[in-house]
Design an enzyme around this catalytic site. Structure first.
Site, PDB file in Angstrom:
ATOM      1  N   LYS A 187       0.844  -1.214   0.000  1.00  0.00           N
ATOM      2  CA  LYS A 187       0.000   0.000   0.000  1.00  0.00           C
ATOM      3  C   LYS A 187       0.859   1.235   0.000  1.00  0.00           C
ATOM      4  O   LYS A 187       1.749   1.389   0.854  1.00  0.00           O
ATOM      5  CB  LYS A 187      -0.874   0.000   1.274  1.00  0.00           C
ATOM      6  CG  LYS A 187      -1.800   1.193   1.334  1.00  0.00           C
ATOM      7  CD  LYS A 187      -3.024   0.973   0.464  1.00  0.00           C
ATOM      8  CE  LYS A 187      -3.782   2.253   0.164  1.00  0.00           C
ATOM      9  NZ  LYS A 187      -3.303   2.912  -1.089  1.00  0.00           N
ATOM     10  N   GLN A 225       7.151   4.264   4.203  1.00  0.00           N
ATOM     11  CA  GLN A 225       5.729   3.897   4.187  1.00  0.00           C
ATOM     12  C   GLN A 225       5.475   2.685   5.079  1.00  0.00           C
ATOM     13  O   GLN A 225       4.423   2.589   5.715  1.00  0.00           O
ATOM     14  CB  GLN A 225       5.307   3.581   2.741  1.00  0.00           C
ATOM     15  CG  GLN A 225       3.810   3.559   2.512  1.00  0.00           C
ATOM     16  CD  GLN A 225       3.229   4.938   2.218  1.00  0.00           C
ATOM     17  OE1 GLN A 225       3.824   5.691   1.456  1.00  0.00           O
ATOM     18  NE2 GLN A 225       2.093   5.269   2.800  1.00  0.00           N
ATOM     19  N   LYS A 277       5.161   4.026   8.556  1.00  0.00           N
ATOM     20  CA  LYS A 277       3.959   4.870   8.657  1.00  0.00           C
ATOM     21  C   LYS A 277       2.702   4.000   8.705  1.00  0.00           C
ATOM     22  O   LYS A 277       1.848   4.146   9.571  1.00  0.00           O
ATOM     23  CB  LYS A 277       3.911   5.793   7.426  1.00  0.00           C
ATOM     24  CG  LYS A 277       2.744   6.741   7.426  1.00  0.00           C
ATOM     25  CD  LYS A 277       2.528   7.436   6.079  1.00  0.00           C
ATOM     26  CE  LYS A 277       3.759   7.960   5.401  1.00  0.00           C
ATOM     27  NZ  LYS A 277       3.454   8.923   4.322  1.00  0.00           N
ATOM     28  N   LYS A 285       5.530   1.891  -2.860  1.00  0.00           N
ATOM     29  CA  LYS A 285       5.513   3.223  -3.471  1.00  0.00           C
ATOM     30  C   LYS A 285       5.867   3.042  -4.933  1.00  0.00           C
ATOM     31  O   LYS A 285       6.593   2.103  -5.282  1.00  0.00           O
ATOM     32  CB  LYS A 285       6.560   4.130  -2.801  1.00  0.00           C
ATOM     33  CG  LYS A 285       6.314   5.594  -3.034  1.00  0.00           C
ATOM     34  CD  LYS A 285       5.330   6.146  -2.026  1.00  0.00           C
ATOM     35  CE  LYS A 285       4.975   7.576  -2.320  1.00  0.00           C
ATOM     36  NZ  LYS A 285       4.261   8.180  -1.177  1.00  0.00           N
ATOM     37  N   GLY A 341      -2.619   8.117  -4.756  1.00  0.00           N
ATOM     38  CA  GLY A 341      -1.951   9.280  -5.325  1.00  0.00           C
ATOM     39  C   GLY A 341      -0.737   9.711  -4.505  1.00  0.00           C
ATOM     40  O   GLY A 341      -0.442   9.166  -3.449  1.00  0.00           O
ATOM     41  N   ASP A 342      -0.037  10.691  -5.019  1.00  0.00           N
ATOM     42  CA  ASP A 342       1.074  11.354  -4.328  1.00  0.00           C
ATOM     43  C   ASP A 342       1.347  12.598  -5.176  1.00  0.00           C
ATOM     44  O   ASP A 342       0.454  13.043  -5.926  1.00  0.00           O
ATOM     45  CB  ASP A 342       2.296  10.425  -4.243  1.00  0.00           C
ATOM     46  CG  ASP A 342       3.319  10.878  -3.204  1.00  0.00           C
ATOM     47  OD1 ASP A 342       3.110  10.643  -2.006  1.00  0.00           O
ATOM     48  OD2 ASP A 342       4.336  11.507  -3.597  1.00  0.00           O
ATOM     49  N   THR A 372      -4.834  13.906   4.603  1.00  0.00           N
ATOM     50  CA  THR A 372      -3.451  14.100   5.045  1.00  0.00           C
ATOM     51  C   THR A 372      -3.313  15.430   5.774  1.00  0.00           C
ATOM     52  O   THR A 372      -2.719  15.509   6.856  1.00  0.00           O
ATOM     53  CB  THR A 372      -2.472  14.030   3.846  1.00  0.00           C
ATOM     54  OG1 THR A 372      -2.812  12.905   3.045  1.00  0.00           O
ATOM     55  CG2 THR A 372      -1.040  13.909   4.314  1.00  0.00           C
ATOM     56  N   ASN A 431      -2.239  19.522  -2.262  1.00  0.00           N
ATOM     57  CA  ASN A 431      -3.310  18.861  -1.521  1.00  0.00           C
ATOM     58  C   ASN A 431      -3.089  18.887  -0.011  1.00  0.00           C
ATOM     59  O   ASN A 431      -3.992  19.191   0.763  1.00  0.00           O
ATOM     60  CB  ASN A 431      -3.412  17.413  -2.025  1.00  0.00           C
ATOM     61  CG  ASN A 431      -4.558  16.683  -1.383  1.00  0.00           C
ATOM     62  OD1 ASN A 431      -5.675  17.186  -1.361  1.00  0.00           O
ATOM     63  ND2 ASN A 431      -4.289  15.529  -0.828  1.00  0.00           N
ATOM     64  N   SER A 471      -7.061   6.026   3.201  1.00  0.00           N
ATOM     65  CA  SER A 471      -6.996   5.028   2.123  1.00  0.00           C
ATOM     66  C   SER A 471      -7.379   3.657   2.670  1.00  0.00           C
ATOM     67  O   SER A 471      -8.085   2.882   2.008  1.00  0.00           O
ATOM     68  CB  SER A 471      -5.583   4.956   1.533  1.00  0.00           C
ATOM     69  OG  SER A 471      -5.392   5.945   0.559  1.00  0.00           O
TER      70      SER A 471
HETATM   71  N1  GLU Z   1       1.100   9.098  -0.851  1.00  0.00           N
HETATM   72  C1  GLU Z   1       0.502   9.152   0.455  1.00  0.00           C
HETATM   73  C2  GLU Z   1       1.545   8.891   1.531  1.00  0.00           C
HETATM   74  O1  GLU Z   1       2.666   9.293   1.378  1.00  0.00           O
HETATM   75  C3  GLU Z   1      -0.732   8.290   0.564  1.00  0.00           C
HETATM   76  C4  GLU Z   1      -0.557   6.838   0.263  1.00  0.00           C
HETATM   77  C5  GLU Z   1      -1.852   6.043   0.181  1.00  0.00           C
HETATM   78  O2  GLU Z   1      -2.918   6.597   0.402  1.00  0.00           O
HETATM   79  O3  GLU Z   1      -1.743   4.846  -0.104  1.00  0.00           O
HETATM   80  O4  GLU Z   1       1.311   8.333   2.573  1.00  0.00           O
END
Ligand code: GLU
Length: 450
Positions: free
Chosen positions: A94, A115, A118, A130, A169-170, A213, A244, A379
């Site tokens: 994810k 990630q 996190k 990612k 997204g990112d 976020t 965003n 998400s």
């Molecule tokens: N890109 C975002 C992050 O850095 C969201 C990732 C997601 O929703 O999977 O955490």
């Protein structure tokens, strides 16, 4: 003790560096975690034998592919795309997709590594990944974006799915792009399914995903302030970026009584000495091109060319733009002007030197792994809604988001005994690394050597 930690760290990092030569962002991210967790690994026989951190540092796999598409002039364009499937210990892979000229394997590897920690902190069943491409969507037409999204999905599609890998997204990838990729995947797979999150709500996306976020960042900041019996009321907040994350963080902070004094873009910083009004904020968020550099006088905003937002004396700094945006000079300016708190809306926005300087200066800092986890958390809630063929209202999602951010804060506070600052407060950076590591390590041990 310090010497022993340094020796452990040097040995560990030399080995990692020999396998990932020249990947500076990735090595920076791994070192920041290793510094905090290697002694914990060493103190636990099971963790040591399992070589937990060395395994966490290596992605399960990296998929790399070519994206070929035609621009509006009929020319063939070639880009490089990647998906770093970091770990599925805790759930499906994810993490977001980034489309930007600055995307490299090193950048995506650092983001995927971060990630994992996190996503572990959210407490939701989320693995980590990612991906992205070295494609800059700025100035591209809608038709070009659609052709690129479709070509990108032709390659990535076979590797993803609701229980396999769920991109989002990112930078450079918003709800529209996710919507295009989501439909492309559904056509390929010949099924409906939440194979991506951050979709437009019309296509099965969650309420509040766009805000998540930025709002989550503010909820975490509120929880940090509450530790010292403070609130956001009247606090001067410097934000970077105007995408965003920063736009929603700014709106939420202003609604809670804070004064947002800066936003920034590639060309410089907008400074509102008395705080942005809602009108001034809207103007900055919508202004485009050269005109954005000359705000109307009645809005009381100044535009500073080539300046970062960190020299305007905030109480709280919220870097929300990109990695390594806050340099040592910026950190000095923040500390010298009395900034007390910093929370990261972007991933790894501080250089190692900036981070060390702010820590020494006693600035209380929340790392992105904790402070910007609200995006991926919602998400996770989108995945739950899609899997249950349900759709929750904004109030319910916001309540759950706030709960998750407060739970992350409480989790980090529980690490206080071994993660405290010189003044006795919680060292949130260390606590996030340690708490995330424990969750991942326990899952790894439970699963054996694979
Ligand atoms: N890109 C975002 C992050 O850095 C969201 C990732 C997601 O929703 O999977 O955490």
């Amino acid at each position: 003790m310090k010497d022993r930690t340094e020796t452990l760290l040097t040995g560990f990092m030399d080995d990692i560096a020999s396998h990932h030569r020249g990947e500076t962002e990735f090595l920076q991210a791994v070192e920041e975690v290793a510094r905090d967790v290697l002694t914990i690994e060493k103190a636990d026989r099971h963790y040591t034998q399992a070589r937990v951190l060395a395994r966490l540092a290596e992605a399960d796999r990296i998929i790399s592919f070519r994206v070929t598409w035609r621009d509006d002039a009929g020319q063939v364009q070639i880009n490089r795309g990647w998906r770093v499937q970091q770990s599925n210990l805790l759930g499906p892979y994810k993490g977001g997709l980034r489309w930007a000229a600055s995307v490299t394997p090193s950048v995506l590897k650092f983001l995927a590594f971060e990630q994992a920690f996190k996503n572990a902190l959210t407490g939701l069943p989320l693995g980590a990944a990612k991906g992205g491409a070295d494609f800059d969507p700025t100035g591209r037409s809608e038709a070009e974006i659609e052709r690129f999204a479709s070509a990108f999905m032709t390659e990535l599609g076979p590797h993803i799915g609701p229980e396999r890998d769920v991109p989002a997204g990112d930078i450079g990838v918003g709800a529209r792009e996710v919507g295009l990729m989501s439909r492309a995947w559904m056509q390929q797979a010949r099924r409906w399914g939440g194979a991506l999150t951050g979709k437009p709500t019309a296509l099965g996306g969650s309420a509040m995903r766009a805000e998540a976020t930025g709002y989550g960042l503010i909820y975490f900041t509120e929880a940090m302030l509450a530790e010292n019996d403070m609130t956001l009321e009247g606090q001067r907040i410097a934000l970077s970026g105007r995408g965003n994350v920063s736009s929603h963080a700014a709106r939420k902070a202003m609604r809670l009584g804070a004064k947002v004094i800066t936003l920034s873009g590639r060309a410089g910083t907008w400074h509102a000495p008395d705080g942005f009004t809602p009108d001034a904020l809207d103007w900055v968020l919508n202004a485009a091109g050269e005109a954005a550099q000359t705000p109307p006088a009645e809005l009381n905003i100044e535009f500073h060319h080539d300046q970062t937002p960190w020299r305007f004396g905030p109480d709280i700094a919220l870097p929300c733009a990109t990695q390594n945006e806050v340099t040592l000079d910026d950190a000095k300016a923040l500390a010298d002007s009395g900034c007390m708190y910093l929370a990261e809306g972007a991933n790894m926005p501080l250089t190692s030197q900036a981070e060390a300087h702010l820590s020494q200066a006693g600035v209380i800092q929340a790392p992105g792994k904790a402070a910007n986890a609200g995006g991926v958390a919602v998400s996770g809630l989108e995945m739950q809604q899609n899997a249950g063929f349900a759709s929750w209202d904004a109030e319910k999602v916001d309540r759950r988001l706030r709960r998750i951010m407060c739970d992350i804060h409480s989790l980090l506070k529980r690490e206080r005994a071994s993660c405290c600052t010189a003044s006795g407060g919680v060292d949130y950076r260390r606590a996030a690394n340690v708490a995330g590591y424990r969750r991942l390590a326990d899952a790894m041990i439970a699963g054996g050597t694979m």
